[in-house]
Write an enzyme that holds these catalytic residues in place. Structure first.
Site, PDB file in Angstrom:
ATOM      1  N   ARG A  61       2.123 -11.850   1.722  1.00 30.95           N
ATOM      2  CA  ARG A  61       3.479 -12.020   1.182  1.00 30.95           C
ATOM      3  C   ARG A  61       4.579 -11.736   2.198  1.00 30.95           C
ATOM      4  O   ARG A  61       5.758 -11.852   1.883  1.00 30.95           O
ATOM      5  CB  ARG A  61       3.649 -11.140  -0.054  1.00 30.95           C
ATOM      6  CG  ARG A  61       2.700 -11.529  -1.192  1.00 30.95           C
ATOM      7  CD  ARG A  61       3.001 -10.806  -2.470  1.00 30.95           C
ATOM      8  NE  ARG A  61       4.295 -11.161  -3.008  1.00 30.95           N
ATOM      9  CZ  ARG A  61       4.821 -10.649  -4.120  1.00 30.95           C
ATOM     10  NH1 ARG A  61       4.139  -9.741  -4.804  1.00 30.95           N
ATOM     11  NH2 ARG A  61       6.002 -11.022  -4.545  1.00 30.95           N
ATOM     12  N   PRO A  88       0.812  -1.212   0.000  1.00 28.11           N
ATOM     13  CA  PRO A  88       0.000   0.000   0.000  1.00 28.11           C
ATOM     14  C   PRO A  88       0.854   1.274   0.000  1.00 28.11           C
ATOM     15  O   PRO A  88       1.972   1.273   0.502  1.00 28.11           O
ATOM     16  CB  PRO A  88      -0.798  -0.118   1.299  1.00 28.11           C
ATOM     17  CG  PRO A  88      -0.658  -1.540   1.749  1.00 28.11           C
ATOM     18  CD  PRO A  88       0.700  -1.944   1.259  1.00 28.11           C
ATOM     19  N   GLU A  89       0.300   2.328  -0.560  1.00 32.97           N
ATOM     20  CA  GLU A  89       0.974   3.616  -0.616  1.00 32.97           C
ATOM     21  C   GLU A  89       0.255   4.588   0.325  1.00 32.97           C
ATOM     22  O   GLU A  89      -0.600   4.188   1.111  1.00 32.97           O
ATOM     23  CB  GLU A  89       1.005   4.116  -2.057  1.00 32.97           C
ATOM     24  CG  GLU A  89       1.685   3.142  -3.017  1.00 32.97           C
ATOM     25  CD  GLU A  89       1.684   3.599  -4.462  1.00 32.97           C
ATOM     26  OE1 GLU A  89       1.680   4.818  -4.711  1.00 32.97           O
ATOM     27  OE2 GLU A  89       1.668   2.733  -5.355  1.00 32.97           O
ATOM     28  N   HIS A 132      -4.440 -15.173   6.635  1.00 37.73           N
ATOM     29  CA  HIS A 132      -3.088 -14.636   6.534  1.00 37.73           C
ATOM     30  C   HIS A 132      -2.717 -13.759   7.730  1.00 37.73           C
ATOM     31  O   HIS A 132      -1.844 -12.903   7.625  1.00 37.73           O
ATOM     32  CB  HIS A 132      -2.937 -13.836   5.244  1.00 37.73           C
ATOM     33  CG  HIS A 132      -2.996 -14.673   4.000  1.00 37.73           C
ATOM     34  ND1 HIS A 132      -2.119 -15.712   3.768  1.00 37.73           N
ATOM     35  CD2 HIS A 132      -3.840 -14.632   2.924  1.00 37.73           C
ATOM     36  CE1 HIS A 132      -2.404 -16.273   2.594  1.00 37.73           C
ATOM     37  NE2 HIS A 132      -3.440 -15.637   2.074  1.00 37.73           N
TER      38      HIS A 132
END
Length: 267
Positions: free
Chosen positions: A100, A2-3, A82
């Protein structure tokens, strides 16, 4: 991902759940990635803020918890397959998820960013009064690196990542491979304004969600700025600029997939 827009959206949603509450326990099995988290336990959250792509929690006892979401990190209000770290509060548990596993947490003495040097050299926030045109022009004029790389570097302006660099460069009609110090005054002004515009619009609609496997808001809702993308992830599609007639191409700049229109964003 995310930014800045995704991180700011996450911070705003989490703040009512964290502010004034005590971090009872932080549970995980990866001390190398989630460092010194036991130091946060038993401390009350005094404030939340964002710096670039980092979330910073000010805790009692001159302590800070610093969170970087990496590529796929986020929070949920319910257990998730996750989940990597559980934040137990008084009466509620938050679940930090990261498919990830590129996200990181640090708990440090307040202001001690030796483990996160980017925080000490990061440029101004694009939506703050500190992001002035003269300072931005000076930063661009000091380097011959390609403008896309400069934006990703975080020193000229904080929080701009791959998606929003492509969008701001498209909006300002600047080719991503232009050397930064070749931008004329009018071009730098257009880019400065475009960065502010793109970031403000993206924050307003909760950021960008590219697929089910990427960023989601903590409540499970997607962001919606991907519906307004003009360049990013639109390879082969017609350019949206009226009268242009070009099609979006994809190349690689600084190791990142980069989208632009070769007709209205000329080198």
């Amino acid at each position: 991902m995310p930014e800045l827009p995704e991180v700011e959206t996450t911070r705003r949603i989490l703040e009512p759940h964290l502010l004034g509450r005590t971090l009872v326990r932080l549970t995980h099995s990866d001390p190398a990635r989630y460092q010194h988290t036991a130091l946060a336990e038993g401390r009350r959250v005094l404030s939340t803020r964002r710096r670039g792509k980092f979330i910073l929690l000010e805790l009692e006892g001159e302590t800070e918890a610093i969170i970087h979401l990496g590529m796929t990190g986020g929070f949920r209000f319910a257990p998730h397959r996750h989940t990597r770290l559980q934040v137990e509060l008084e009466g509620e548990t938050l679940y930090y998820t990261d498919p990830r596993r590129f996200g990181k947490w640090w708990v440090v003495p307040k202001g001690d960013y030796r483990a996160i040097p980017l925080l000490t050299r990061m440029g101004p926030e694009p939506l703050s009064a500190a992001f002035t045109l003269p300072a931005f022009q000076q930063a661009l004029g000091r380097t011959g690196r390609r403008i896309k790389e400069v934006l990703l570097g975080q020193e000229a302006v904080a929080g701009v990542g791959n998606i929003y660099a492509d969008e701001a460069l498209w909006l300002s009609r600047i080719h991503p491979e232009r050397p930064a110090n070749t931008l004329e005054a009018g071009e730098a002004k257009r880019l400065h304004k475009a960065i502010q515009q793109v970031m403000a619009q993206a924050v307003q609609v909760g950021g960008s969600t590219l697929s089910d496997a990427t960023y989601q808001q903590p409540n499970g809702e997607p962001g919606y700025f991907q519906l307004q993308h003009h360049a990013y992830d639109r390879t082969g599609q017609p350019c949206d600029r009226r009268g242009c007639g070009g099609r979006i191409l994809k190349t690689v700049v600084g190791g990142r997939g980069t989208h632009f229109c070769p007709v209205c964003q000329r080198v």
